[in-house]
Scaffold this active site. Structure first.
Site: not given
Ligand code: AMP
Length: 399
Positions: A91, A241, A384
């Protein structure tokens, strides 16, 4: 072919060994606290007992060696030798504009990847270490990089350019890149399969809601817009965030607190979002519990998060001039029916009609709208690692 999928962070390494023909996971696990002491590997071989091994891992080389030892171990290993690993899929967080699909890692590719360090200084060095260590330990095995940004390279200029001097783009590569691309790609494809519609005929909005969160507009199988930008800090309010803010805030707060823009950025990355809006809560299960207690800060944070997602969905329905399917994925998207329902309450104008029982059940790969709902809403667990394994095989096959 068995594909080893490696996801290298600065102090962690996640891995899965996947049989690409059956798509079965042979083993998976996580090395934690690499280089910071107290490190351990959690190793889960399918059909055998889970192992938690405390072992010093001063660097990533030790971590990869330990992973390979576990995979080939006499009793809890799942392969006899490293020769049974046909390829390694890494990845890679940032591919800049150079990579719009997965690639075989050659010396030249590695050099180009090095050039993206300044675009993601926290992530790319860790990815490169993972690649170097695996290449060292398995010199004959093809290494493939699968980029988080690649899926978004189909975005049109109107979506990826910012309103800043054009030279910032040409000279400094400042543009929207978008992240979570492997997840958005997997989930949008899976959504088309579940609905039995060719992906080319579908307008999908994927809401990847985890600790990091982003929304992506996928038109005909291609990403046409996404909420994360030049870095993964922008777009939605996330666990820690801040999401989209006015850039003036940075200088203003720095002046107020007598500090630097750099330290304000630390706060915006690590102490903002849900964490900043509440008393340090990051996990949505704790946020939900706070809401259930009637905690005002939690209720406010939840309202803001839901509003962020819903308005982004509205923007992308406009971008695609319609939407056929909305898919929820990742930790929150897959597991929090209340969040899905609250988002969908904003979407009546798109013809969304939630089926409460289906939403509460939230089964994997299920449709959670009523049969007469004009826009379908789905819960699609992301995968993923499987997507990285598939793309790795595609690259290796084409050699
Ligand atoms: P991810 O980044 O995809 O691993 O998602 C992690 C986040 O998913 C956690 O921080 C939690 O906020 C959220 N999450 C996981 N399980 C649940 C759950 N059962 N209900 C609500 N949120 C959850």
């Amino acid at each position: 072919m068995n594909v080893l999928v490696i996801n290298c962070g600065s102090s962690s390494l996640k891995f899965q060994l996947i049989n690409s023909e059956t798509e079965d996971v042979l083993a998976k696990g996580l090395c934690e606290r690499i280089g910071i002491g107290g490190s351990r590997i959690v190793y889960k071989p399918t059909g055998k007992e889970k192992q938690v091994i405390e072992s010093p891992m001063p660097n990533h080389t030790n971590a990869v060696s330990l992973v390979l030892e576990c995979l080939t171990h006499e009793t809890y290993g799942v392969i006899k030798s490293l020769d049974e690993i046909g390829a390694v899929g890494h990845r890679a967080v940032h591919g800049g504009e150079k990579f719009s699909k997965a690639v075989l890692i050659t010396k030249e590719v590695r050099k180009i990847m090095e050039g993206t360090i300044e675009l993601a200084p926290l992530h790319v060095p860790a990815n490169l270490i993972g690649i170097d260590v695996c290449s060292q330990l398995m010199p004959e095995t093809p290494m493939v990089a699968v980029f988080d940004t690649a899926f978004h390279q189909t975005m049109p200029q109107k979506a990826f350019l910012y309103g800043v001097p054009y030279k910032y783009y040409t000279d400094y590569q400042i543009r929207r890149y978008g992240f979570h691309g492997t997840s958005h790609s997997y989930v949008s494809k899976r959504t088309a399969e579940i609905l039995g519609v060719p992906k080319e005929n579908l307008k999908t909005i994927v809401c990847h809601l985890g600790n990091g969160a982003s929304v992506c507009a996928v038109d005909g199988g291609k990403s046409v817009d996404t909420s994360m930008g030049f870095t993964p800090i922008t777009g939605l309010v996330m666990g820690t965030r801040c999401g989209d803010i006015d850039p003036e805030i940075i200088e203003y707060v720095a002046a107020k607190e007598g500090t630097t823009a750099h330290s304000v950025m630390e706060v915006l990355n690590k102490k903002s979002g849900i964490y900043g809006l509440t008393d340090g809560i990051v996990d949505f299960r704790d946020l939900r519990a706070g809401c259930d207690r009637g905690d005002e800060a939690c209720l406010r944070a939840m309202e803001i998060f839901v509003y962020n997602v819903a308005t982004r969905v509205g923007a992308y329905a406009a971008a695609m001039n319609g939407v056929d399917a909305i898919a929820f994925t990742a930790g929150i998207g897959e597991n929090a029916p209340t969040v899905r329902k609250a988002v969908c309450e904003y979407l009546g104008y798109l013809g969304v009609k939630i089926d409460d029982a289906a939403n509460d059940a939230g089964e994997d790969d299920s449709i959670i709208t009523t049969p007469d709902s004009k826009t379908k809403v789905l819960v699609v667990p992301t995968n993923e690692e499987l997507m990285i394994a598939r793309e790795t095989v595609e690259v290796v096959k084409s050699l």
